[in-house]
Scaffold this active site. Structure first.
Site, PDB file in Angstrom:
ATOM      1  N   LYS A   1      -0.457  16.742   6.585  1.00 23.94           N
ATOM      2  CA  LYS A   1       0.025  17.111   7.579  1.00 23.94           C
ATOM      3  C   LYS A   1       0.983  18.377   7.521  1.00 23.94           C
ATOM      4  O   LYS A   1       1.086  19.315   8.026  1.00 23.94           O
ATOM      5  CB  LYS A   1       0.649  15.953   8.409  1.00 23.94           C
TER       6      LYS A   1
ATOM      7  N   ARG B   1       0.055   7.947   9.111  1.00 24.44           N
ATOM      8  CA  ARG B   1      -0.608   6.876   8.768  1.00 24.44           C
ATOM      9  C   ARG B   1      -1.462   6.400  10.442  1.00 24.44           C
ATOM     10  O   ARG B   1      -2.372   5.152  10.305  1.00 24.44           O
ATOM     11  CB  ARG B   1       0.349   5.409   8.755  1.00 24.44           C
TER      12      ARG B   1
ATOM     13  N   GLU C   1       5.508   0.537   6.384  1.00 24.31           N
ATOM     14  CA  GLU C   1       6.256   2.038   6.501  1.00 24.31           C
ATOM     15  C   GLU C   1       6.695   2.031   8.067  1.00 24.31           C
ATOM     16  O   GLU C   1       7.713   2.669   8.406  1.00 24.31           O
ATOM     17  CB  GLU C   1       5.128   2.933   6.363  1.00 24.31           C
TER      18      GLU C   1
ATOM     19  N   HIS D   1     -10.411 -16.799  -6.032  1.00 25.03           N
ATOM     20  CA  HIS D   1     -10.160 -16.839  -7.296  1.00 25.03           C
ATOM     21  C   HIS D   1      -8.950 -16.382  -7.837  1.00 25.03           C
ATOM     22  O   HIS D   1      -8.996 -16.284  -9.163  1.00 25.03           O
ATOM     23  CB  HIS D   1     -11.448 -16.663  -8.022  1.00 25.03           C
TER      24      HIS D   1
ATOM     25  N   GLU E   1       2.406  14.941  -4.125  1.00 20.09           N
ATOM     26  CA  GLU E   1       1.042  14.549  -4.967  1.00 20.09           C
ATOM     27  C   GLU E   1       0.026  15.323  -4.449  1.00 20.09           C
ATOM     28  O   GLU E   1      -1.133  15.761  -5.424  1.00 20.09           O
ATOM     29  CB  GLU E   1       1.171  13.126  -4.595  1.00 20.09           C
TER      30      GLU E   1
END
Length: 523
Positions: free
Chosen positions: A209, A267, A352, A383, A215
């Site tokens: 955005k 998000r 968040e 499990h 990153e």
């Protein structure tokens, strides 16, 4: 009651009534689910709700009719419906950034009478952006020279599209370009994706955005270098940006952009041009079906009364479990392989959005807000961590999600999967007696069960919108801003400072531990 001047949940008269009810009927493990079902034959149907494309059985939670009634009173006293209406009207509910939260507007179809007049221009622009993005997606789908699409993003720009592409794998067009998702700054992520790809046959989608996310920019620069090293073709044809700041993308050398509004949080952005990878995978019609499912849940949230409003009832249950029952975490177990990314997506959405310690007015919160969200797909989780859920000293409410119709031809195996989901929910509640304490199960452990008829674009859209509205409603009750994330920014700022000191050790003011680690890494 204006939405900015609503009482916080702990300031409402219903809060004190809930505290008294909790002390009398729930403290010291007085309330027992097994007894509640035995005494109330209507408990299962009366504690279940149907919303668009999602059925929810909430009867196995540690709650009774009086608590539910008081929680409804709490919602009204706190003006959650007023706050919801402000959200849907495009008012600046993101108070710290003075912005609206426009993600529901992304789902509204053309000429929707529910769109307020004040939002007509914004909605028209969103529709144009959507049409342009979907047109491009169809071009990519028709271009046989593009065999692979690499999506570069992180956080909301990655988790939503990644989840949706996985969930709707059955709707991916046969022979469509393969999709690869890259998020981690660790270059192993990018290099693994590129290992078998050909530059001239690869399209890169760079989603950010702000187009300032460290990153994403690091991976985008590396992808550009890889492309130029292996292909002399024009990079403009092989790179596209999804951003609110096309000028920043152009500075990196990516000139083809699809834009989203500043009022759409990362998000909450799957429904915007950020959904391009999904549109490439399932086509424009499938993407519009996703929006239609979400819009149906929007209308339910906007119009259903408190007692029948599934997002609001889930939010009230979340507040009850966090602040009265004291549960510090919540476990999500989807019994469908396509939804394996859902716990990670919900982690970001809830933690968040609502992981805050001050309210809308900057006052310290006297109650707890978001729990820790965790989980994994069933039946794998059985499990891994179900031992703790059944016999651990801590209680964590579990949310099961199941899909009635199999999306594959192995119907018997799907039935077996569903039986496992039902069995785990029942086992948590009923427990088991045994002369050996190591084999004794206390039971009376809460769970919710959400059921979809099938996992298709419409039902996925409804499910994700349900979680969005639930998160907002819980934040509204707590009196916090669910639409900022300043805690994400602090680590980024310090990382930039440390990176500057890497080349100039001792230039900054670091604590002894960080300075020693930096010296060891830089040695």
């Amino acid at each position: 009651m204006h939405w900015q001047h609503r009482p916080r949940c702990d300031q409402a008269s219903a809060w004190a009534l809930l505290q008294a009810h909790y002390k009398q009927h729930f403290a010291a493990h007085v309330f027992d689910l097994r007894r509640a079902f035995a005494q109330d034959p209507r408990r299962a149907p009366d504690f279940s709700l149907q919303a668009p494309h999602v059925f929810a059985d909430l009867s196995k939670n540690l709650i009774d009719r009086r608590a539910r009634e008081l929680l409804g009173q709490l919602a009204r006293e706190c003006g959650v419906e007023t706050h919801r209406d402000a959200l849907l009207a495009g008012e600046p509910v993101n108070v710290t950034e003075n912005r609206p939260a426009l993600h529901p507007l992304l789902r509204a179809p053309p000429n929707d009478p529910g769109v307020p007049a004040a939002l007509h221009d914004a909605h028209a622009q969103m529709l144009r952006n959507l049409d342009n993005m979907l047109s491009f997606a169809e071009q990519v789908r028709a271009d046989a020279s593009i065999t692979d699409v690499v999506h570069i993003g992180i956080g909301g720009s990655d988790l939503g599209p990644r989840l949706a592409v996985q969930a709707l794998d059955a709707y991916v067009t046969p022979g469509a370009a393969r999709l690869h998702f890259v998020a981690n700054m660790d270059a192993h992520d990018l290099l693994t994706a590129l290992r078998s790809l050909q530059p001239g046959r690869t399209l890169f989608i760079v989603a950010s955005k702000s187009f300032g996310t460290a990153e994403t920019l690091a991976n985008a620069r590396a992808a550009l270098d890889w492309f130029h090293a292996g292909c002399q073709r024009d990079a403009a044809r092989h790179f596209v940006a999804l951003t609110a700041r096309p000028g920043a993308a152009a500075q990196l050398g990516i000139t083809r952009c699809f834009t989203l509004a500043e009022g759409v949080g990362g998000r909450y952005s799957l429904w915007s041009v950020i959904g391009l990878p999904l549109a490439i995978a399932i086509g424009a019609a499938g993407f519009r079906a996703l929006l239609a499912g979400a819009h149906a849940m929007d209308r339910h949230f906007a119009s259903a009364p408190v007692e029948a409003n599934l997002p609001l009832q889930l939010a009230l249950l979340d507040v009850w479990q966090r602040d009265f029952l004291g549960f510090a975490s919540r476990c999500l177990v989807p019994y469908h392989h396509g939804l394996r990314q859902l716990p990670a997506w919900w982690q970001q959405l809830e933690m968040e959005s609502n992981g805050k310690s001050v309210d809308l007015h900057g006052r310290a919160m006297p109650v707890q807000t978001a729990p820790v969200i965790w989980g994994a797909e069933g039946s794998n989780g059985q499990h891994a961590f179900f031992q703790l859920l059944h016999q651990g000293a801590q209680t964590a409410p579990v949310e099961f999600i199941a899909v009635r119709q199999a999306g594959h031809p192995l119907a018997g195996q799907h039935r077996q999967l569903l039986c496992n989901a039902l069995a785990q929910a029942r086992a948590l509640m009923v427990g088991a007696e045994h002369p050996d304490p190591a084999r004794r199960f206390p039971g009376n452990r809460p769970s919710a069960f959400l059921l979809l008829e099938r996992l298709d674009p419409v039902s996925l859209g409804a499910l994700l919108a349900l979680y969005e509205h639930r998160t907002f409603a819980a934040g509204s009750l707590w009196g916090i801003n669910s639409f900022d994330q300043w805690g994400v920014e602090l680590g980024k700022a310090i990382a930039r400072d440390i990176q500057a000191q890497w080349a100039n050790p001792g230039a900054g003011d670091l604590d002894a531990s960080t300075a020693a680690l930096l010296a060891r890494l830089n040695g």
